[in-house]
Design a protein around this motif. Structure first.
Motif, PDB file in Angstrom:
ATOM      1  N   SER A  36       0.862  -1.190   0.000  1.00 20.54           N
ATOM      2  CA  SER A  36       0.000   0.000   0.000  1.00 20.54           C
ATOM      3  C   SER A  36       0.890   1.229   0.000  1.00 20.54           C
ATOM      4  O   SER A  36       1.822   1.352   0.790  1.00 20.54           O
ATOM      5  N   TRP A  37       0.587   2.140  -0.914  1.00 19.73           N
ATOM      6  CA  TRP A  37       1.405   3.333  -1.066  1.00 19.73           C
ATOM      7  C   TRP A  37       1.207   4.284   0.108  1.00 19.73           C
ATOM      8  O   TRP A  37       0.092   4.584   0.494  1.00 19.73           O
ATOM      9  N   GLN A  38       2.299   4.741   0.688  1.00 21.52           N
ATOM     10  CA  GLN A  38       2.229   5.710   1.794  1.00 21.52           C
ATOM     11  C   GLN A  38       2.516   7.088   1.222  1.00 21.52           C
ATOM     12  O   GLN A  38       3.646   7.577   1.270  1.00 21.52           O
ATOM     13  N   THR A  39       1.491   7.675   0.664  1.00 19.75           N
ATOM     14  CA  THR A  39       1.730   8.929  -0.043  1.00 19.75           C
ATOM     15  C   THR A  39       2.026  10.090   0.895  1.00 19.75           C
ATOM     16  O   THR A  39       2.468  11.151   0.478  1.00 19.75           O
ATOM     17  N   ASN A  40       1.785   9.900   2.187  1.00 16.55           N
ATOM     18  CA  ASN A  40       2.078  11.001   3.094  1.00 16.55           C
ATOM     19  C   ASN A  40       3.544  11.020   3.516  1.00 16.55           C
ATOM     20  O   ASN A  40       3.954  11.860   4.301  1.00 16.55           O
ATOM     21  N   MET A  41       4.337  10.072   3.021  1.00 18.87           N
ATOM     22  CA  MET A  41       5.715  10.026   3.486  1.00 18.87           C
ATOM     23  C   MET A  41       6.735  10.242   2.377  1.00 18.87           C
ATOM     24  O   MET A  41       7.924  10.260   2.613  1.00 18.87           O
ATOM     25  N   GLY A  42       6.275  10.419   1.155  1.00 17.27           N
ATOM     26  CA  GLY A  42       7.245  10.466   0.053  1.00 17.27           C
ATOM     27  C   GLY A  42       7.721  11.863  -0.281  1.00 17.27           C
ATOM     28  O   GLY A  42       7.236  12.876   0.236  1.00 17.27           O
ATOM     29  N   THR A  43       8.716  11.931  -1.180  1.00 15.93           N
ATOM     30  CA  THR A  43       9.198  13.221  -1.689  1.00 15.93           C
ATOM     31  C   THR A  43       9.309  13.127  -3.203  1.00 15.93           C
ATOM     32  O   THR A  43       9.296  12.049  -3.781  1.00 15.93           O
ATOM     33  N   ALA A  44       9.421  14.322  -3.818  1.00 16.24           N
ATOM     34  CA  ALA A  44       9.566  14.334  -5.281  1.00 16.24           C
ATOM     35  C   ALA A  44      10.456  15.497  -5.684  1.00 16.24           C
ATOM     36  O   ALA A  44      10.483  16.545  -5.022  1.00 16.24           O
ATOM     37  N   ASP A  45      11.226  15.291  -6.734  1.00 14.16           N
ATOM     38  CA  ASP A  45      11.997  16.393  -7.315  1.00 14.16           C
ATOM     39  C   ASP A  45      11.371  16.703  -8.658  1.00 14.16           C
ATOM     40  O   ASP A  45      11.292  15.821  -9.526  1.00 14.16           O
ATOM     41  N   ILE A  46      10.878  17.958  -8.810  1.00 10.38           N
ATOM     42  CA  ILE A  46      10.267  18.304 -10.104  1.00 10.38           C
ATOM     43  C   ILE A  46      10.896  19.563 -10.681  1.00 10.38           C
ATOM     44  O   ILE A  46      11.303  20.474  -9.949  1.00 10.38           O
TER      45      ILE A  46
END
Lengths: 228, 732
Positions: free
Chosen positions: B536-546
């Motif tokens: 299950s994806w934990q979208t509240n814990m990730g980061t992204a470089d855009i």
């Protein structure tokens, strides 16, 4: 002794020897006759389709005995009969119980009830009766606890006379507290010990660091706060 | 040589042909008496030793020992009486010199006399149990000179006078003193003690009583102690120079009692200069002096220790309850460490590493650290800060030192399980954001925790590290098997084993199309190799470089959280979005969304979005636009990383509740373990045993233990004994 010919239709063969409550063995003819009367009495109140006395029957019995349905003496009777299910007496229980009481008629039963009170009050029997009272309330299979309301009523019934002030106070507490919605047998048995051992109303000799159940610790704290 | 006739031979002793001269004894005696006179008059050179010896010998032989002895006594006594008079006549300071001179003379004379009378010394005297000559000479000296009424008191007062003078700084004739004192010692230890030592000690006590009173009124603590030390050393030195060595401990006792013991409390509690001030100002020298002096007196060290302990506890209590100081957890912990360092120095430099003081320090720290129930959280935050940035560029040894200090604070905690919970949370954030300064430092701390608390404590933490490593391998495998994806957005997935990581509610949001496709590919790849697992994806814990291009063509690379990415990507397809539109499109929960938008629209330097109206808070009717005027010095802009922070009140409550919940099964497990091995145990002992077993993790509450016992009774693990209500029995 040669096996007796059974004249009864519905009763299963009773192979245990019959003794009256004072231990003397009754002669066989008298036994059969006594048994007949007991059975007849049984059938008066029994629900024929169930084969045992049901709540309705007990109610009828009570009114005939001149006691209230909720009278503690009925509970004592149940105890004497070693009745398993609340509100029901099986034939076995009826027979064993009445024989133990040494009664075979309504009038004798009525008289026996007051003797029964004294018997129950004997220290050797009292705790047994007390524990029985709780078990009797466990109506469902695997049920282990009884709801607070019923407990309060039961406490009143069983201990109310002997420990009036403690019981009144305890019942008041049980009704206002929120920690416990049901009482289990361990807590139940400790209520009796509490009444017997702890001085009231000062509760001087109560020690919360000892093995008293938590509900009583809370009760004592509540009492102390109330009186401070 | 007689011829051998058979006669009864009697061999008789050789008799001196002596004429029975009745006056023989008299004559011989007067010769000897004369000799003694001459000896005392320093005219011994004219005498013949041999003749005198012979005379004495003959007297004893002819049974005139008694006369000889009593004559000796009388003669010597008479001389001593004269000597006594001449000593008495001496004036002032010459008194002692005269006494000393005459004593030397007497000894010389005694020596000669003893030599002359040696035969008597060896035969007559032992037989008659009389006092030997030398001893006799000393006794007569003692009785006739030292104890003569005019000399005895004068001698004593002169000696004491000299000592007093020396104490007040004058230089005295130490040699003379030594001789006189030695004389007293030679006369017998009781003479020394009665005629000198006892009064000396009394006078000294008075002296020091007065001196200490004077000093304590006008000196501060440090100065007073210096003076006391000085005096003590002085007295010791005095003893080595001219007193009996056995007097040392007696006189030092006097000084210790008068100068230190009697004023101990006043010194310690002296305002502005007492023990507490010394501690505050790190006055190692003064403290060391106090330690060395106080250890000589009963209860001295315990007095210091007690004052130090209560002071420490007071300071510590202030530290942990001061609301101001509690605002910054890292500061808070640093101050604790500083305080510990300070006292470690004091104990090692001034208190000679005294173990009892170490123990007092430890117990004080343990006391006040646990006064604040947020201490475990703060210590974890301190570690977090260090492992994120504080230890950057620090040498390996220094890292170890800092971590050891942290461990030392950890040991003081009673609620170690609370620390564990926070540590896990903070570690998770560090690992997932890749923000740890040194992997080695992280591992080193885990090892230390394992050594302290056992394998169980750290097994999950180690699991977290393993997951990180495994994820790296998984990613490599993923890209190896999907070479066509190398051109698109790069995905980095960390697969976390649920049991090891702190539990988070998993709320998925709506990922932008590019990302969600990629994620699905990963999911099928992973489940392809790990059937039976659920991701299950934990979208509240990730980061992204855009990468973003703004209105005037400025390009920036933005490092954002996953939520922020979802929001920003929406603006690729729309110029203006209302709050509600954003909420619906992303599916991010309201409170998180508001925080997310706030960090991108309301923070200077990070405002990649523009909000209308320009208020600080996010309202449900707000509208958002890309901020075309966004500028930043840096190409890479970091917006809102997930930093570990001091918890808010509701979060704190939640964590605490979780900790309490976790404790329940631990308590039950302990109860069952104990009851299984003991079979039957009474209430108080169960409570004690359970508390002991759980001590290394937290302090178990007796009421809670009772609750657990009742629960176990209900579930038929235990029962109460029918006869003794206090006993519990294990039901197999």
């Amino acid at each position: 002794m040669p096996p007796r010919a059974s004249k009864r239709k519905s009763a299963p063969p009773n192979s245990s020897s019959v003794t009256s409550s004072d231990g003397r063995s009754v002669s066989s003819k008298a036994k059969i006759k006594g048994l007949e009367k007991i059975d007849r009495l049984f059938n008066t109140y029994a629900n024929s389709s169930l084969g045992m006395i049901d709540p309705e029957g007990i109610e009828a019995l009570c009114s005939d005995l001149g006691v209230d349905y909720t009278d503690v003496r009925i509970l004592m009777l149940a105890w004497k009969l070693k009745a398993e299910k609340q509100g029901y007496f099986t034939q076995d229980e009826w027979q064993t119980g009445l024989k133990a009481l040494g009664v075979d008629s309504l009038s004798k039963l009525k008289k026996a009830l007051s003797d029964l009170e004294k018997e129950v009050e004997k220290p050797s029997n009292y705790e047994d009766f007390y524990t029985y009272a709780f078990r009797y309330c466990l109506t469902e299979e695997k049920q282990k606890s009884v709801d607070i309301e019923s407990i309060c009523e039961l406490l009143n019934l069983v201990l109310g006379v002997q420990f009036r002030p403690q019981i009144d106070s305890l019942i008041e507490y049980l009704k206002v507290q929120n920690d416990y919605k049901v009482i289990n047998s361990d807590q139940w048995i400790n209520f009796l010990r509490f009444c017997k051992e702890i001085s009231f109303p000062d509760l001087e000799n109560y020690d919360a660091t000892q093995a008293w159940p938590l509900i009583l610790d809370n009760y004592v704290e509540w009492m102390r706060e109330k009186h401070s | 040589m007689s011829n051998q006739k058979k006669r009864n031979f009697q061999i008789e002793a050789f008799k001196h042909r002596v004429v029975v001269d009745p006056k023989y004894a008299e004559k011989t005696w007067s010769i000897l008496e004369h000799a003694i006179h001459e000896i005392y008059n320093h005219n011994a050179s004219g005498l013949s030793f041999e003749e005198l010896y012979r005379n004495a010998y003959n007297m004893v032989l002819h049974k005139f020992g008694e006369k000889l002895y009593s004559g000796l006594v009388a003669t010597m006594t008479a001389h001593l009486k004269e000597i006594s008079k001449s000593i008495e006549a001496a004036q002032g300071d010459l008194f002692l010199e005269e006494l000393n001179r005459k004593w030397n003379d007497h000894n010389k004379a005694l020596q000669m006399i003893r030599d002359i009378l040696m035969y008597m010394d060896r035969t007559y005297i032992p037989n008659t149990h009389k006092t030997p000559v030398h001893e006799l000479g000393l006794n007569l000296w003692r009785d006739n000179v030292i104890h003569s009424s005019k000399i005895q008191s004068r001698l004593l007062s002169m000696l004491l006078e000299l000592v007093h003078r020396e104490r007040t700084g004058e230089v005295i004739d130490r040699g003379l003193m030594r001789n006189i004192i030695k004389m007293l010692m030679d006369l017998g230890s009781s003479v020394y003690q009665e005629d000198f030592e006892k009064p000396f000690l009394e006078v000294s006590a008075e002296f020091y009583m007065g001196e200490s009173q004077k000093f304590i009124e006008c000196c501060d603590c440090g100065d007073y102690l210096k003076k006391a030390e000085l005096r003590l050393n002085e007295e010791i030195e005095r003893v080595t120079h001219f007193l009996d060595v056995k007097s040392e401990v007696k006189i030092t006792n006097v000084v210790e009692k008068e100068m230190i013991a009697n004023h101990m409390m006043r010194l310690v509690h002296m305002e502005n200069s007492g023990l507490v001030n010394m501690l505050l100002d790190d006055k190692y020298e003064d403290l060391g002096r106090m330690y060395n002096l106080f250890r000589r007196v009963p209860n001295g060290l315990s007095t210091i220790r007690d004052v130090m302990t209560s002071h420490l506890r007071e300071i510590g209590k202030q530290l942990v309850t001061d609301a101001e100081k509690l605002k910054d957890p890292v500061e808070f912990v640093q101050r604790l460490l500083d305080e510990k360092d300070k006292y470690d120095s004091i104990i090692s430099q001034a208190f000679s590493n005294d173990k009892t003081f170490q123990n007092a320090l430890n117990s004080s720290f343990e006391y006040f650290i646990n006064l604040n129930n947020r201490s475990p959280e703060f210590i974890s935050l301190f570690v977090d800060d260090k492992l994120r940035k504080g230890l950057k560029g620090v040498s390996e040894e220094d890292v170890e030192i800092i971590l050891d200090k942290v461990m030392m604070l950890f040991r003081y905690l009673q609620e170690k399980d609370v620390f564990e919970k926070y540590y896990k949370q903070h570690l998770a954030k560090r690992l997932l954001s890749g923000k740890t300064v040194s992997d080695d430092a992280e591992r080193s701390l885990i090892v230390k925790l394992k050594t302290e608390c056992g394998y169980q404590f750290t097994s999950k933490l180690e699991g977290m590290f393993t997951d990180m490593k495994t994820s790296q391998d998984t990613m490599q495998g993923f890209y190896a098997s999907h070479p066509e994806l190398t051109d698109g957005p790069t995905l980095v997935v960390q697969v976390l084993t649920t049991g090891s990581w702190p539990t988070q509610p998993s709320i998925t949001c709506n990922l932008p199309a590019e990302t969600s496709a990629l994620c699905e590919k990963f999911r099928s790849y992973y489940l392809g190799t790990h059937t039976g697992r659920r991701l299950s994806w934990q979208t509240n814990m990730g980061t992204a470089d855009i990468k973003a291009t703004f209105g005037k063509g400025q390009k920036h690379e933005l490092n954002v959280s996953t939520y922020q990415m979802c929001v920003l990507m929406l603006f690729n397809n729309a110029d203006r979005l209302s709050y509600k539109e954003v909420e619906q499109a992303t599916g991010i929960p309201a409170s998180d969304l508001k925080r997310c938008l706030q960090s991108m629209a309301c923070v200077k330097g990070k405002n990649v979005l523009r909000k209308e109206p320009m208020s600080k808070d996010i309202g449900e009717d707000d509208a958002f636009f890309v901020n075309d005027k966004f500028t930043s010095k840096f190409y890479k802009v970091k917006i809102g990383t997930v930093v570990a922070q001091k918890e808010s009140e509701p979060e704190k409550q939640e964590t605490r509740q979780r900790v309490e919940e976790d404790r329940k099964p631990q308590i039950e497990a302990a109860i069952v373990r104990i009851m299984k091995s003991r079979r039957v145990l009474d209430h108080n002992n169960i409570i004690a045993e359970v508390t002991k077993q759980l001590q290394s993790r937290f302090l178990a509450n007796p009421t809670e233990i009772k609750k657990r016992i009742e629960s176990l009774i209900e579930r038929d693990f235990l029962e109460r004994d029918n006869n003794d209500r206090k006993l519990y029995r294990y039901l197999a």
